[in-house]
Design a protein around this motif. Structure first.
Motif, PDB file in Angstrom:
ATOM      1  N   ARG A 130      44.572  34.093  23.993  1.00 32.05           N
ATOM      2  CA  ARG A 130      44.301  33.133  22.919  1.00 32.05           C
ATOM      3  C   ARG A 130      42.879  32.566  22.937  1.00 32.05           C
ATOM      4  NH1 ARG A 130      49.942  29.810  23.265  1.00 32.05           N
ATOM      5  NH2 ARG A 130      51.225  31.380  22.257  1.00 32.05           N
ATOM      6  N   ILE A 131      42.264  32.529  24.128  1.00 34.80           N
ATOM      7  CA  ILE A 131      40.922  31.927  24.176  1.00 34.80           C
ATOM      8  C   ILE A 131      39.892  32.904  23.609  1.00 34.80           C
ATOM      9  CG2 ILE A 131      41.407  30.359  26.077  1.00 34.80           C
ATOM     10  CD1 ILE A 131      40.069  32.243  27.970  1.00 34.80           C
ATOM     11  N   GLN A 132      38.838  32.357  23.004  1.00 28.16           N
ATOM     12  CA  GLN A 132      37.824  33.184  22.334  1.00 28.16           C
ATOM     13  C   GLN A 132      36.763  33.670  23.302  1.00 28.16           C
ATOM     14  OE1 GLN A 132      38.266  34.106  19.221  1.00 28.16           O
ATOM     15  NE2 GLN A 132      40.134  32.904  19.174  1.00 28.16           N
ATOM     16  N   SER A 133      36.288  32.787  24.168  1.00 28.37           N
ATOM     17  CA  SER A 133      35.228  33.175  25.106  1.00 28.37           C
ATOM     18  C   SER A 133      35.655  32.837  26.523  1.00 28.37           C
ATOM     19  CB  SER A 133      33.932  32.453  24.769  1.00 28.37           C
ATOM     20  OG  SER A 133      34.118  31.060  24.893  1.00 28.37           O
ATOM     21  N   GLY A 134      35.089  33.542  27.460  1.00 28.74           N
ATOM     22  CA  GLY A 134      35.386  33.292  28.863  1.00 28.74           C
ATOM     23  C   GLY A 134      36.617  34.023  29.372  1.00 28.74           C
ATOM     24  N   ARG A 135      37.049  35.059  28.644  1.00 31.71           N
ATOM     25  CA  ARG A 135      38.236  35.797  29.082  1.00 31.71           C
ATOM     26  C   ARG A 135      38.012  36.478  30.430  1.00 31.71           C
ATOM     27  NH1 ARG A 135      40.230  38.855  23.590  1.00 31.71           N
ATOM     28  NH2 ARG A 135      40.916  36.988  22.517  1.00 31.71           N
ATOM     29  N   TYR A 136      36.818  37.070  30.588  1.00 33.29           N
ATOM     30  CA  TYR A 136      36.528  37.781  31.840  1.00 33.29           C
ATOM     31  C   TYR A 136      36.576  36.834  33.030  1.00 33.29           C
ATOM     32  CZ  TYR A 136      34.093  40.306  35.477  1.00 33.29           C
ATOM     33  OH  TYR A 136      33.763  40.881  36.674  1.00 33.29           O
ATOM     34  N   LYS A 137      35.962  35.671  32.877  1.00 36.49           N
ATOM     35  CA  LYS A 137      35.949  34.690  33.973  1.00 36.49           C
ATOM     36  C   LYS A 137      37.361  34.214  34.289  1.00 36.49           C
ATOM     37  CE  LYS A 137      33.830  30.450  35.542  1.00 36.49           C
ATOM     38  NZ  LYS A 137      32.980  29.317  35.254  1.00 36.49           N
ATOM     39  N   ALA A 138      38.150  33.964  33.250  1.00 33.72           N
ATOM     40  CA  ALA A 138      39.528  33.502  33.466  1.00 33.72           C
ATOM     41  C   ALA A 138      40.355  34.577  34.163  1.00 33.72           C
ATOM     42  CB  ALA A 138      40.169  33.125  32.137  1.00 33.72           C
ATOM     43  N   PHE A 139      40.199  35.816  33.726  1.00 36.61           N
ATOM     44  CA  PHE A 139      40.986  36.887  34.347  1.00 36.61           C
ATOM     45  C   PHE A 139      40.513  37.170  35.761  1.00 36.61           C
ATOM     46  CE2 PHE A 139      42.194  41.298  35.189  1.00 36.61           C
ATOM     47  CZ  PHE A 139      43.568  41.171  35.025  1.00 36.61           C
ATOM     48  N   SER A 140      39.196  37.110  36.007  1.00 29.98           N
ATOM     49  CA  SER A 140      38.688  37.375  37.358  1.00 29.98           C
ATOM     50  C   SER A 140      39.150  36.299  38.337  1.00 29.98           C
ATOM     51  CB  SER A 140      37.165  37.480  37.359  1.00 29.98           C
ATOM     52  OG  SER A 140      36.586  36.233  37.065  1.00 29.98           O
ATOM     53  N   THR A 141      39.421  35.095  37.833  1.00 26.51           N
ATOM     54  CA  THR A 141      39.959  34.031  38.681  1.00 26.51           C
ATOM     55  C   THR A 141      41.333  34.420  39.230  1.00 26.51           C
ATOM     56  OG1 THR A 141      38.811  32.382  37.358  1.00 26.51           O
ATOM     57  CG2 THR A 141      40.610  31.587  38.704  1.00 26.51           C
ATOM     58  N   CYS A 142      42.089  35.132  38.422  1.00 27.06           N
ATOM     59  CA  CYS A 142      43.467  35.476  38.786  1.00 27.06           C
ATOM     60  C   CYS A 142      43.597  36.840  39.455  1.00 27.06           C
ATOM     61  CB  CYS A 142      44.347  35.467  37.541  1.00 27.06           C
ATOM     62  SG  CYS A 142      44.333  33.905  36.688  1.00 27.06           S
TER      63      CYS A 142
END
Length: 200
Positions: free
Chosen positions: A121-133
Motif C-alpha cells: 500500500r505504501i508509495q515510496s520506501g518499499r525496498y527499505k521496509a522489505f529489507s527491514t524484514c
C-alpha cells in the motif's frame, strides 16, 4: 534457550509489524516497559517449560547404555535410552512442540502477511521496509524449519543421523549465520562482500 529463541523471534516480528504498519505509534507501543514485559515473558515461559521437561525426564527409568547417540544432550535423544514407557511423554512433547513452535510460527506468518499488505500500500520506501524484514524472515525460516522437522515429526524407535544433522543446523549453523544475516543491511558489510566476491 531454544524455547526462548522461538518467543524472541515472535517479539521481533511484532516489533517489525508495529514499525511498518503503525510507524507513528511505534515509540508509544514499543517502549521500555514493553521490552521488559517481552523479556519477562520470554524467560518465564522458557524456564517453566524447561522445568516441566526436566521433571518428566527425571521420572524415567534408564537401564540401557548411558551413551547418547547425539552431539548434545537433548530430551529426544535421552528418551531413546529410557526403559520406561515414553508414549505419554512423546505425546506431551508433541503437544508442547505444537504450542512452542507452530503457534509462534503462525503468529509470525500472520504478522508478515499484514506487513506485506502494508508494504504494498505504501508509495515510496518499499525496498527499505522489505529489507527491514528480509533478514528476520531468513532467520525464522532457518530456525523454525529445522526445529519443526526435529520436534514435530513422529518419534523413531532410535536416534539416527538425521536428528544429529538437524540439531547441528539449528543449534550451531543458524546462530553462526545470524550476525551475517542481520548485517546484510549494513552498507559497509555489503561493500566488503562485493570486494571479496571480486577477489574470488
Amino acid at each position: 534457550m531454544g524455547e526462548s529463541e522461538c518467543i524472541l523471534l515472535v517479539f521481533m516480528a511484532y516489533d517489525r509489524f508495529v514499525a511498518i504498519c503503525n510507524p507513528l505509534r511505534y515509540s508509544l507501543v514499543m517502549n521500555r516497559w514493553t521490552y521488559i514485559w517481552m523479556i519477562t515473558v520470554t524467560w518465564t515461559v522458557s524456564c517453566v517449560t524447561s522445568s516441566v521437561d526436566i521433571f518428566l525426564v527425571y521420572r524415567l527409568t534408564f537401564c540401557r547404555s548411558n551413551i547418547i547417540n547425539h552431539f548434545i544432550c537433548e530430551i529426544p535423544s535421552l528418551l531413546h535410552l529410557s526403559c520406561s514407557d515414553i508414549s505419554v511423554l512423546n505425546s506431551l512433547r508433541l503437544s508442547g512442540g505444537v504450542i512452542l513452535l507452530l503457534l509462534p510460527f503462525t503468529v509470525i506468518i500472520f504478522s508478515y502477511f499484514k506487513i506485506i499488505i502494508a508494504i504494498i500500500r505504501i508509495q515510496s520506501g518499499r525496498y527499505k521496509a522489505f529489507s527491514t524484514c528480509f533478514s528476520h524472515l531468513i532467520v525464522v525460516t532457518l530456525y523454525y524449519g529445522t526445529a519443526m522437522v526435529l520436534y514435530l515429526r513422529p518419534r523413531l524407535s532410535r536416534a539416527d543421523n538425521t536428528d544429529k544433522l538437524i540439531s547441528v543446523f539449528y543449534t550451531i549453523i543458524t546462530p553462526l549465520l545470524n550476525p551475517l544475516i542481520y548485517s546484510l543491511r549494513n552498507k559497509e558489510v555489503l561493500r566488503a562482500m562485493r570486494r571479496l566476491g571480486r577477489k574470488l
